[in-house]
Design an enzyme around this catalytic site. Structure first.
Site, PDB file in Angstrom:
ATOM      1  N   CYS A 113       0.814  -1.228   0.000  1.00 18.99           N
ATOM      2  CA  CYS A 113       0.000   0.000   0.000  1.00 18.99           C
ATOM      3  C   CYS A 113       0.842   1.269   0.000  1.00 18.99           C
ATOM      4  O   CYS A 113       0.351   2.338  -0.346  1.00 18.99           O
ATOM      5  CB  CYS A 113      -0.974  -0.017   1.165  1.00 18.99           C
ATOM      6  SG  CYS A 113      -2.145  -1.379   1.073  1.00 18.99           S
ATOM      7  N   HIS A 252      -3.301   7.387   1.744  1.00 15.54           N
ATOM      8  CA  HIS A 252      -3.698   6.038   1.313  1.00 15.54           C
ATOM      9  C   HIS A 252      -5.095   5.781   1.867  1.00 15.54           C
ATOM     10  O   HIS A 252      -5.364   6.032   3.042  1.00 15.54           O
ATOM     11  CB  HIS A 252      -2.696   5.018   1.858  1.00 15.54           C
ATOM     12  CG  HIS A 252      -3.166   3.607   1.682  1.00 15.54           C
ATOM     13  ND1 HIS A 252      -3.669   3.143   0.481  1.00 15.54           N
ATOM     14  CD2 HIS A 252      -3.239   2.566   2.557  1.00 15.54           C
ATOM     15  CE1 HIS A 252      -4.007   1.863   0.629  1.00 15.54           C
ATOM     16  NE2 HIS A 252      -3.770   1.499   1.869  1.00 15.54           N
ATOM     17  N   ASN A 282     -10.069   0.076  -0.522  1.00 13.82           N
ATOM     18  CA  ASN A 282      -8.607   0.096  -0.441  1.00 13.82           C
ATOM     19  C   ASN A 282      -8.041  -0.513  -1.731  1.00 13.82           C
ATOM     20  O   ASN A 282      -8.145  -1.718  -1.951  1.00 13.82           O
ATOM     21  CB  ASN A 282      -8.159  -0.683   0.790  1.00 13.82           C
ATOM     22  CG  ASN A 282      -6.653  -0.665   0.984  1.00 13.82           C
ATOM     23  OD1 ASN A 282      -5.909  -0.295   0.078  1.00 13.82           O
ATOM     24  ND2 ASN A 282      -6.200  -1.074   2.149  1.00 13.82           N
TER      25      ASN A 282
HETATM   26  N1  COA Z   1     -19.109  -8.079   8.375  1.00  9.85           N
HETATM   27  C1  COA Z   1     -19.667  -8.280   9.556  1.00  9.85           C
HETATM   28  N2  COA Z   1     -18.959  -8.621  10.661  1.00  9.85           N
HETATM   29  C2  COA Z   1     -17.629  -8.735  10.524  1.00  9.85           C
HETATM   30  C3  COA Z   1     -16.974  -8.538   9.295  1.00  9.85           C
HETATM   31  C4  COA Z   1     -17.776  -8.198   8.193  1.00  9.85           C
HETATM   32  N3  COA Z   1     -17.263  -7.961   6.971  1.00  9.85           N
HETATM   33  N4  COA Z   1     -15.646  -8.723   9.481  1.00  9.85           N
HETATM   34  C5  COA Z   1     -15.453  -9.035  10.778  1.00  9.85           C
HETATM   35  N5  COA Z   1     -16.668  -9.037  11.408  1.00  9.85           N
HETATM   36  C6  COA Z   1     -16.919  -9.308  12.817  1.00  9.85           C
HETATM   37  C7  COA Z   1     -15.845 -10.152  13.446  1.00  9.85           C
HETATM   38  O1  COA Z   1     -16.090 -11.516  13.183  1.00  9.85           O
HETATM   39  C8  COA Z   1     -16.001  -9.805  14.903  1.00  9.85           C
HETATM   40  O2  COA Z   1     -17.109 -10.541  15.429  1.00  9.85           O
HETATM   41  P1  COA Z   1     -17.057 -11.140  16.938  1.00  9.85           P
HETATM   42  O3  COA Z   1     -16.906  -9.907  17.808  1.00  9.85           O
HETATM   43  O4  COA Z   1     -18.347 -11.810  17.032  1.00  9.85           O
HETATM   44  O5  COA Z   1     -15.852 -12.009  16.955  1.00  9.85           O
HETATM   45  C9  COA Z   1     -16.408  -8.350  14.882  1.00  9.85           C
HETATM   46  O6  COA Z   1     -16.888  -8.087  13.546  1.00  9.85           O
HETATM   47  C10 COA Z   1     -15.267  -7.391  15.186  1.00  9.85           C
HETATM   48  O7  COA Z   1     -14.130  -7.780  14.456  1.00  9.85           O
HETATM   49  P2  COA Z   1     -12.787  -6.991  14.516  1.00  9.85           P
HETATM   50  O8  COA Z   1     -11.844  -7.552  13.501  1.00  9.85           O
HETATM   51  O9  COA Z   1     -12.315  -6.879  15.915  1.00  9.85           O
HETATM   52  O10 COA Z   1     -13.313  -5.558  14.041  1.00  9.85           O
HETATM   53  P3  COA Z   1     -12.598  -4.172  14.048  1.00  9.85           P
HETATM   54  O11 COA Z   1     -13.392  -3.213  14.813  1.00  9.85           O
HETATM   55  O12 COA Z   1     -11.119  -4.257  14.323  1.00  9.85           O
HETATM   56  O13 COA Z   1     -12.741  -3.763  12.503  1.00  9.85           O
HETATM   57  C11 COA Z   1     -11.407  -3.709  10.517  1.00  9.85           C
HETATM   58  C12 COA Z   1     -12.146  -4.573  11.518  1.00  9.85           C
HETATM   59  C13 COA Z   1     -10.704  -4.626   9.543  1.00  9.85           C
HETATM   60  C14 COA Z   1     -12.424  -2.869   9.770  1.00  9.85           C
HETATM   61  C15 COA Z   1     -10.407  -2.803  11.273  1.00  9.85           C
HETATM   62  O14 COA Z   1      -9.645  -3.537  12.170  1.00  9.85           O
HETATM   63  C16 COA Z   1      -9.520  -2.075  10.336  1.00  9.85           C
HETATM   64  O15 COA Z   1      -9.956  -1.263   9.552  1.00  9.85           O
HETATM   65  N6  COA Z   1      -8.200  -2.337  10.400  1.00  9.85           N
HETATM   66  C17 COA Z   1      -7.236  -1.722   9.529  1.00  9.85           C
HETATM   67  C18 COA Z   1      -7.193  -2.544   8.295  1.00  9.85           C
HETATM   68  C19 COA Z   1      -6.545  -1.867   7.175  1.00  9.85           C
HETATM   69  O16 COA Z   1      -6.896  -0.754   6.845  1.00  9.85           O
HETATM   70  N7  COA Z   1      -5.607  -2.538   6.562  1.00  9.85           N
HETATM   71  C20 COA Z   1      -4.956  -2.101   5.398  1.00  9.85           C
HETATM   72  C21 COA Z   1      -3.799  -1.270   5.752  1.00  9.85           C
HETATM   73  S1  COA Z   1      -2.931  -1.012   4.320  1.00  9.85           S
END
Ligand code: COA
Length: 325
Positions: A113, A252, A282
């Site tokens: 990225c 980004h 993304n």
């Molecule tokens: N739809 C619905 N529920 C979802 C899901 C989806 N697409 N993806 C995950 N969940 C659920 C999980 O299973 C979890 O359920 P549980 O609590 O029952 O176990 C819950 O949502 C929370 O998951 P979690 O991964 O802790 O969520 P989060 O608040 O961290 O959000 C992201 C997830 C990925 C959106 C967040 O962590 C994020 O944006 N991270 C940065 C990622 C990124 O930008 N990466 C690229 C960098 S270049």
């Protein structure tokens, strides 16, 4: 020494739009969850015949037209991608051939990225040291082809696309250091200790497969805000510029919450941050040039503006660049 000038931009997106509602019909997710956690409402997904190189070529063509530069005037193509058409040769050489550039320098940069930031700094260094007069710097990706479509925690986050910029060698009569247009400062970083937080579980030398993207979203989020805030501070210091002087931040586009948290940490108002993650999701190395082209074409970013680019991605790699347009 730095100071290459932005002469034009272009972008390209696949034909097919996939909304959150479309995804919710295939996997256990919802528009509400995706919008609330990421700000993403839709993404573009490459179809048959659309590849990283075809998208890159279309974006480059648009950038050349915007710059008023002929393909034959390009001396250097640096293509940032983590999803090349083939393991080798570099997709940049496909773009070179498709554009009819002639025997210029062409290679890919793999910094995921942050790829566009790495490609921009590389092209700037080569132009500044006299390797040529004009460079095409491209970010292009087809992440849809390395996603695990059964992993709802990752597959909803990414999209495909390409963005390109034409750079001109520094103008010694009106250098960026004296208030002219051009790149003022760039900082790049990498820290391989976090490989397992964001990676692809395949490759030619390990599994002999392409593999799928794997990510620990929560940890990546935490590192992203910390690393981006600190590299932005480094670039401002290197350029001797205060945060208030920045006209636009082109970040980004990983996640709306990362954009907001990073801007807040630096005290940059949200209105100065270009946001396209809602439409493009993304697109990895393509996201910064796609957002830049969008904001130049809709008239927000104008000649003379002071623009900060920033990105963080797998590796981890991260970086930022400050440019006067
Ligand atoms: N739809 C619905 N529920 C979802 C899901 C989806 N697409 N993806 C995950 N969940 C659920 C999980 O299973 C979890 O359920 P549980 O609590 O029952 O176990 C819950 O949502 C929370 O998951 P979690 O991964 O802790 O969520 P989060 O608040 O961290 O959000 C992201 C997830 C990925 C959106 C967040 O962590 C994020 O944006 N991270 C940065 C990622 C990124 O930008 N990466 C690229 C960098 S270049």
């Amino acid at each position: 020494m730095t100071g290459s000038r932005l002469l034009g931009t272009g972008s390209a997106l696949p034909e097919r739009v996939v909304t959150n509602a479309d995804l919710a019909r295939q996997i256990d997710t919802s528009d509400e969850w995706i919008v609330e956690r990421t700000g993403i409402r839709q993404r573009y997904i490459a179809g048959e015949g659309e590849t990283t190189a075809t998208l890159a070529t279309d974006a480059a063509r648009a950038a050349l037209a915007d710059a008023g530069i002929a393909a034959s005037d390009i001396d250097l193509i640096v293509l940032a991608t983590a999803t090349p058409d083939n393991t080798f040769p570099a997709s940049a050489t496909k773009v070179q051939h498709a554009l009819g550039c002639g025997p210029c320098v062409a290679f890919d940069v793999a910094a995921v990225c942050s790829g566009f930031l790495y490609a921009l700094a590389t092209a700037d260094s080569l132009l500044t040291t006299g390797m040529g007069k004009h460079a095409l710097v491209i970010g292009a990706e087809t992440f849809s082809r390395i996603l695990d479509w059964d992993d709802r925690a990752t597959c909803v986050l990414f999209g495909d696309g390409a963005g390109a910029a034409v750079l001109g060698a520094p103008d010694n009569a009106n250098p960026a250091s004296a208030g002219g247009p051009g790149l003022l400062a760039s900082k790049l970083h990498a820290d391989g200790a976090h490989h397992d937080l964001l990676y692809v579980d395949g490759g030619p030398s390990t599994t002999q497969t392409v593999g799928h993207l794997r990510m620990s979203g929560r940890e990546v989020f935490r590192h992203a805000v910390t690393n981006l805030s600190s590299v932005l501070g480094e670039v401002l210091e290197q350029a001797g510029v205060e945060a208030e002087a920045i006209d636009w931040v082109v970040p980004h586009q990983a996640n709306r919450r990362i954009l907001d948290a990073t801007a807040k940490k630096l005290g940059i108002p949200g209105e100065k941050v270009i946001v396209t993650v809602d439409r493009h999701a993304n697109t990895s190395a393509a996201s910064v040039p796609l957002a830049l082209d969008t904001a130049r074409r809709d008239g927000r970013i104008r000649p003379g503006d002071l623009v900060m680019f920033e990105a963080m991605g797998g590796g981890f790699t991260w970086g930022a660049s400050l440019m006067r347009l």
